[in-house]
Design a protein around this motif. Structure first.
Motif, PDB file in Angstrom:
ATOM      1  N   GLY A 411     -63.019  88.743 -15.036  1.00  0.00           N
ATOM      2  CA  GLY A 411     -61.853  88.717 -14.168  1.00  0.00           C
ATOM      3  C   GLY A 411     -61.519  87.324 -13.696  1.00  0.00           C
ATOM      4  N   ALA A 412     -62.563  86.538 -13.354  1.00  0.00           N
ATOM      5  CA  ALA A 412     -62.310  85.161 -12.929  1.00  0.00           C
ATOM      6  C   ALA A 412     -61.730  84.341 -14.061  1.00  0.00           C
ATOM      7  CB  ALA A 412     -63.604  84.531 -12.416  1.00  0.00           C
ATOM      8  N   ARG A 413     -62.188  84.580 -15.286  1.00  0.00           N
ATOM      9  CA  ARG A 413     -61.655  83.829 -16.423  1.00  0.00           C
ATOM     10  C   ARG A 413     -60.193  84.187 -16.660  1.00  0.00           C
ATOM     11  NH1 ARG A 413     -65.422  84.915 -19.428  1.00  0.00           N
ATOM     12  NH2 ARG A 413     -66.650  83.064 -18.969  1.00  0.00           N
ATOM     13  N   ARG A 414     -59.842  85.477 -16.517  1.00  0.00           N
ATOM     14  CA  ARG A 414     -58.438  85.857 -16.667  1.00  0.00           C
ATOM     15  C   ARG A 414     -57.585  85.245 -15.564  1.00  0.00           C
ATOM     16  NH1 ARG A 414     -60.818  91.095 -17.296  1.00  0.00           N
ATOM     17  NH2 ARG A 414     -61.026  91.681 -19.486  1.00  0.00           N
ATOM     18  N   GLY A 415     -58.134  85.211 -14.342  1.00  0.00           N
ATOM     19  CA  GLY A 415     -57.403  84.569 -13.259  1.00  0.00           C
ATOM     20  C   GLY A 415     -57.183  83.099 -13.518  1.00  0.00           C
ATOM     21  N   ALA A 416     -58.198  82.436 -14.070  1.00  0.00           N
ATOM     22  CA  ALA A 416     -58.039  81.024 -14.398  1.00  0.00           C
ATOM     23  C   ALA A 416     -56.990  80.830 -15.486  1.00  0.00           C
ATOM     24  CB  ALA A 416     -59.380  80.442 -14.842  1.00  0.00           C
ATOM     25  N   THR A 417     -56.964  81.720 -16.471  1.00  0.00           N
ATOM     26  CA  THR A 417     -55.960  81.633 -17.530  1.00  0.00           C
ATOM     27  C   THR A 417     -54.555  81.823 -16.964  1.00  0.00           C
ATOM     28  OG1 THR A 417     -57.571  82.489 -19.115  1.00  0.00           O
ATOM     29  CG2 THR A 417     -55.261  82.579 -19.745  1.00  0.00           C
ATOM     30  N   GLY A 418     -54.404  82.759 -16.025  1.00  0.00           N
ATOM     31  CA  GLY A 418     -53.100  82.966 -15.418  1.00  0.00           C
ATOM     32  C   GLY A 418     -52.622  81.753 -14.640  1.00  0.00           C
ATOM     33  N   CYS A 419     -53.516  81.142 -13.854  1.00  0.00           N
ATOM     34  CA  CYS A 419     -53.138  79.948 -13.106  1.00  0.00           C
ATOM     35  C   CYS A 419     -52.780  78.805 -14.048  1.00  0.00           C
ATOM     36  CB  CYS A 419     -54.284  79.533 -12.182  1.00  0.00           C
ATOM     37  SG  CYS A 419     -54.628  80.701 -10.835  1.00  0.00           S
ATOM     38  N   GLY A 420     -53.584  78.617 -15.084  1.00  0.00           N
ATOM     39  CA  GLY A 420     -53.307  77.535 -16.025  1.00  0.00           C
ATOM     40  C   GLY A 420     -52.006  77.726 -16.767  1.00  0.00           C
ATOM     41  N   ALA A 421     -51.754  78.961 -17.240  1.00  0.00           N
ATOM     42  CA  ALA A 421     -50.496  79.210 -17.949  1.00  0.00           C
ATOM     43  C   ALA A 421     -49.296  79.027 -17.032  1.00  0.00           C
ATOM     44  CB  ALA A 421     -50.509  80.629 -18.526  1.00  0.00           C
ATOM     45  N   ALA A 422     -49.420  79.459 -15.770  1.00  0.00           N
ATOM     46  CA  ALA A 422     -48.318  79.287 -14.826  1.00  0.00           C
ATOM     47  C   ALA A 422     -48.039  77.806 -14.573  1.00  0.00           C
ATOM     48  CB  ALA A 422     -48.628  80.006 -13.516  1.00  0.00           C
ATOM     49  N   ALA A 423     -49.102  77.014 -14.372  1.00  0.00           N
ATOM     50  CA  ALA A 423     -48.911  75.585 -14.105  1.00  0.00           C
ATOM     51  C   ALA A 423     -48.291  74.871 -15.297  1.00  0.00           C
ATOM     52  CB  ALA A 423     -50.256  74.949 -13.743  1.00  0.00           C
ATOM     53  N   VAL A 424     -48.794  75.148 -16.489  1.00  0.00           N
ATOM     54  CA  VAL A 424     -48.266  74.484 -17.681  1.00  0.00           C
ATOM     55  C   VAL A 424     -46.811  74.871 -17.919  1.00  0.00           C
ATOM     56  CG1 VAL A 424     -48.470  74.386 -20.192  1.00  0.00           C
ATOM     57  CG2 VAL A 424     -50.508  74.170 -18.770  1.00  0.00           C
ATOM     58  N   CYS A 425     -46.499  76.148 -17.785  1.00  0.00           N
ATOM     59  CA  CYS A 425     -45.135  76.601 -18.086  1.00  0.00           C
ATOM     60  C   CYS A 425     -44.148  76.215 -16.994  1.00  0.00           C
ATOM     61  CB  CYS A 425     -45.144  78.108 -18.307  1.00  0.00           C
ATOM     62  SG  CYS A 425     -46.060  78.589 -19.788  1.00  0.00           S
ATOM     63  N   LEU A 426     -44.606  76.051 -15.755  1.00  0.00           N
ATOM     64  CA  LEU A 426     -43.721  75.495 -14.733  1.00  0.00           C
ATOM     65  C   LEU A 426     -43.325  74.064 -15.083  1.00  0.00           C
ATOM     66  CD1 LEU A 426     -45.309  76.756 -11.386  1.00  0.00           C
ATOM     67  CD2 LEU A 426     -43.058  77.365 -12.304  1.00  0.00           C
ATOM     68  N   LEU A 427     -44.270  73.306 -15.605  1.00  0.00           N
ATOM     69  CA  LEU A 427     -43.951  71.944 -16.031  1.00  0.00           C
ATOM     70  C   LEU A 427     -42.999  71.956 -17.226  1.00  0.00           C
ATOM     71  CD1 LEU A 427     -44.513  68.984 -15.421  1.00  0.00           C
ATOM     72  CD2 LEU A 427     -46.467  69.091 -16.975  1.00  0.00           C
ATOM     73  N   VAL A 428     -43.185  72.897 -18.150  1.00  0.00           N
ATOM     74  CA  VAL A 428     -42.261  73.026 -19.282  1.00  0.00           C
ATOM     75  C   VAL A 428     -40.865  73.387 -18.784  1.00  0.00           C
ATOM     76  CG1 VAL A 428     -41.751  74.390 -21.336  1.00  0.00           C
ATOM     77  CG2 VAL A 428     -44.074  73.589 -20.936  1.00  0.00           C
ATOM     78  N   TRP A 429     -40.795  74.327 -17.834  1.00  0.00           N
ATOM     79  CA  TRP A 429     -39.499  74.718 -17.281  1.00  0.00           C
ATOM     80  C   TRP A 429     -38.789  73.515 -16.678  1.00  0.00           C
ATOM     81  CZ3 TRP A 429     -36.213  74.664 -13.290  1.00  0.00           C
ATOM     82  CH2 TRP A 429     -35.236  75.655 -13.204  1.00  0.00           C
ATOM     83  N   GLN A 430     -39.510  72.738 -15.897  1.00  0.00           N
ATOM     84  CA  GLN A 430     -38.892  71.602 -15.233  1.00  0.00           C
ATOM     85  C   GLN A 430     -38.474  70.527 -16.220  1.00  0.00           C
ATOM     86  OE1 GLN A 430     -38.400  71.615 -11.575  1.00  0.00           O
ATOM     87  NE2 GLN A 430     -36.868  70.400 -12.657  1.00  0.00           N
ATOM     88  N   ALA A 431     -39.303  70.301 -17.233  1.00  0.00           N
ATOM     89  CA  ALA A 431     -38.962  69.287 -18.231  1.00  0.00           C
ATOM     90  C   ALA A 431     -37.689  69.656 -18.993  1.00  0.00           C
ATOM     91  CB  ALA A 431     -40.128  69.100 -19.205  1.00  0.00           C
ATOM     92  N   VAL A 432     -37.501  70.942 -19.301  1.00  0.00           N
ATOM     93  CA  VAL A 432     -36.289  71.373 -20.004  1.00  0.00           C
ATOM     94  C   VAL A 432     -35.092  71.354 -19.064  1.00  0.00           C
ATOM     95  CG1 VAL A 432     -35.215  73.276 -21.263  1.00  0.00           C
ATOM     96  CG2 VAL A 432     -37.621  72.735 -21.650  1.00  0.00           C
ATOM     97  N   ASP A 433     -35.284  71.802 -17.830  1.00  0.00           N
ATOM     98  CA  ASP A 433     -34.165  71.852 -16.894  1.00  0.00           C
ATOM     99  C   ASP A 433     -33.654  70.464 -16.555  1.00  0.00           C
ATOM    100  OD1 ASP A 433     -32.560  73.546 -14.906  1.00  0.00           O
ATOM    101  OD2 ASP A 433     -33.497  72.075 -13.581  1.00  0.00           O
ATOM    102  N   PHE A 434     -34.531  69.471 -16.561  1.00  0.00           N
ATOM    103  CA  PHE A 434     -34.093  68.107 -16.264  1.00  0.00           C
ATOM    104  C   PHE A 434     -33.180  67.542 -17.343  1.00  0.00           C
ATOM    105  CE2 PHE A 434     -37.595  66.744 -13.081  1.00  0.00           C
ATOM    106  CZ  PHE A 434     -36.766  67.123 -12.041  1.00  0.00           C
ATOM    107  N   LEU A 435     -33.035  68.221 -18.469  1.00  0.00           N
ATOM    108  CA  LEU A 435     -32.040  67.808 -19.452  1.00  0.00           C
ATOM    109  C   LEU A 435     -30.627  68.107 -18.973  1.00  0.00           C
ATOM    110  CD1 LEU A 435     -33.771  69.079 -22.709  1.00  0.00           C
ATOM    111  CD2 LEU A 435     -33.481  66.694 -22.024  1.00  0.00           C
ATOM    112  N   TYR A 436     -30.481  69.038 -18.017  1.00  0.00           N
ATOM    113  CA  TYR A 436     -29.169  69.452 -17.544  1.00  0.00           C
ATOM    114  C   TYR A 436     -29.015  69.282 -16.031  1.00  0.00           C
ATOM    115  CZ  TYR A 436     -29.680  71.830 -22.017  1.00  0.00           C
ATOM    116  OH  TYR A 436     -29.909  72.101 -23.332  1.00  0.00           O
ATOM    117  N   ALA A 437     -30.033  68.793 -15.350  1.00  0.00           N
ATOM    118  CA  ALA A 437     -29.976  68.668 -13.895  1.00  0.00           C
ATOM    119  C   ALA A 437     -30.831  67.488 -13.478  1.00  0.00           C
ATOM    120  CB  ALA A 437     -30.463  69.954 -13.223  1.00  0.00           C
TER     121      ALA A 437
END
Length: 534
Positions: A411-437
């Motif tokens: 369970g802790a490993r799945r929680g760590a995977t969720g936090c890591g995926a959220a952090a990485v994909c938030l950065l991806v979201w921001q990097a793409v959005d900065f192309l238009y904002a």
């Protein structure tokens, strides 16, 4: 229900204060300071007080270099600006958004539990703003769009039409990442997974009603990365289901078929027959590029784009955009930025600022993906609370059954995977959005918190800990002594109690071998070598 930990409370308050309605009535009057901005100042101050109290090295060397590079670049651009006095405001804003608040988040988050508190606050903010936005669309009280007051803007008003879309996009990415990381098998643990996935799906409704093409594209890219991080087959299945649902909703049921279809169609014809907003954006991009050509190294200084825009823009550029609705009268909002963060940095800070900022974000993305990949590959990930076996620990007897992974470890490993995926994909979201904002508006401080979450996962050693350290663990942070060096006699800096007692005899001993003897290499080690292995 656990209370919010004190170190995380300033970050959570900074996020949740964005639920308050924006009281800005016009576009003039100088800089607009929101309660969330004041809370971010308190967040940085609280972090500074904790550093002075603990008297510990705040950041690792890598984190200091990665997070400090944008501050150095914007300082150089401010000194080299045509008007350094007027550039100080931009220097303070850039330092707050890209350095101070992210560093404070990195230092205050002590474990993945703290990360979940801040990420949960972002999801709560997205749900609140999304609910207000849907109500605005249904009741016709939103911002003006195509002659109708139907654009969902939340509590931010028509002067910041991108703010609600940004907030909802963050929340959808976090909810999707956490929902896919939760275990789907156990009956008692199904409801959090279903709740997170349903929340991510529900947030797509206000995102669509925001009519923000940049947020749509950024959410699609970040969501695709989330799905592929959890398996290619699952990603393809989910993407096919989402495409079918979108076609059914827009075309079959006619949900927003007029305005929504026209907005979607404008994405594919940005070069053939662009609308007025796209034409103005192209003109602003061309002006930013021309400004950079005239000042290639250090740019024109922070907040200098607006002063040099008219001298480089084409004659077809509109002076301002029309805003109305959502409780505000009609007014024109001046176009003071190129609506592209990369071109804004390039024109105002030159190559020095662009290289520093892009290098910082690239390093965060690379380190975050590396940590997430290592966590997935490792069968025994370094999860705090489940101690790793030391290299010289005693091995179990051969007749013992092989140990099985504890459910809490999985369970802790799945929680760590969720936090890591959220952090990485938030950065991806921001990097793409900065192309238009670009930065600006009340959600700028939210962007800085999100960058702090991504930097925490990529650079902080606390990302490997599932719970905050106990007082006993904080007191015993001294590194363990290493093996003895040649030419040094025992005790080699160790207390006398560690070497007291008779030496073990060499040779075989009577009776069954102990586990320590089974793991002892051949030969006759002296007393100190045996003590080191112990």
């Amino acid at each position: 229900m656990r209370a919010v930990p004190w170190p995380v409370l300033p970050a959570v308050a900074t996020v949740l204060l964005l639920c308050l309605p924006d009281q800005r009535g016009d576009v003039g009057g100088g800089p607009h300071v929101t309660p969330a901005d004041l809370a971010s100042v308190g967040l940085v101050g609280y972090c500074a007080l904790r550093l002075l109290r603990d008297r510990a090295r705040p950041l690792t060397r890598t984190a200091a270099v990665v997070l400090g590079a944008p501050a150095l670049a914007v300082a150089v651009a401010t000194v080299a600006a045509d008007d350094p006095a007027s550039a100080l405001t931009g220097f303070a804003r850039c330092t707050q958004v890209f350095v101070l608040v992210p560093v404070a988040v990195v230092l205050l988050l002590r474990s993945r539990r703290d990360f979940r508190w801040v990420a949960g606050a972002v999801v709560v903010l997205a749900v609140v703003q999304g609910a207000v936005g849907v109500r605005q669309y249904v009741t016709g009280t939103g911002a003006s769009y195509a002659g109708r007051d139907v654009r969902a803007v939340g509590t931010f008003g028509p002067l910041d039409v991108m703010a609600m879309a940004t907030t909802v996009g963050y929340g959808a990415v976090i909810a999707l990442s956490v929902g896919l990381a939760l275990p789907p098998t156990r009956t008692g643990a199904r409801w959090p997974r279903r709740a997170a996935l349903c929340c991510a799906a529900a947030l797509l409704v206000p995102l669509a009603l925001s009519f923000s093409r940049g947020a749509w594209i950024a959410t699609a890219c970040a969501g695709t990365v989330v799905l592929f991080l959890h398996g290619a087959r699952r990603a393809l299945r989910v993407m096919a289901a989402l495409a079918a649902a979108a076609v059914l909703a827009v075309c079959g049921l006619g949900a927003g078929s007029g305005l929504m279809a026209e907005r979607l169609d404008s994405i594919t014809r940005v070069s053939a027959a662009p609308d007025r907003s796209v034409t103005d954006r192209y003109s602003l991009w061309a002006a930013a590029t021309d400004i950079w050509r005239d000042h290639p190294v250090t740019g024109v200084g922070p907040k200098g784009f607006a002063a040099h825009r008219d001298g480089h823009a084409s004659i077809g550029l509109s002076a301002a955009s029309d805003t109305a609705g959502a409780g505000h009268a009609f007014q024109r909002e001046p176009l003071l930025s190129p609506h592209n963060m990369y071109l804004l940095v390039l024109s105002e800070q030159g190559l020095i600022g662009a290289v520093a900022l892009l290098g910082c974000w690239s390093a965060l993305l690379l380190c975050g993906l590396t940590r997430l990949s290592a966590l997935r590959r490792s069968g025994r990930a370094p999860l705090s609370g489940h101690a790793a076996v030391p290299p010289h620990a005693a091995m179990p007897p051969p007749t013992a059954a092989p140990p099985t992974a504890a459910p809490e470890c999985a369970g802790a490993r799945r929680g760590a995977t969720g936090c890591g995926a959220a952090a990485v994909c938030l950065l991806v979201w921001q990097a793409v959005d900065f192309l238009y904002a670009d930065i600006g508006g009340p959600t700028t401080v939210l962007t800085s918190v999100v960058l702090g979450l991504a930097a925490w996962w990529a650079l902080s050693p606390a990302a490997l800990r599932d719970a905050p350290p106990t007082p006993g663990e904080r007191a015993s942070t001294a590194p363990a002594p290493g093996p003895p060096r040649a030419g040094l006699r025992p005790p080699y800096g160790r207390p006398a109690s560690h070497t007291a007692g008779p030496a073990r005899p060499c040779g075989p001993s009577s009776g069954p071998p102990s586990p320590r003897q089974v793991s002892t290499p051949r030969g006759c080690p002296n007393a100190h070598a045996e003590e080191v292995r112990r």
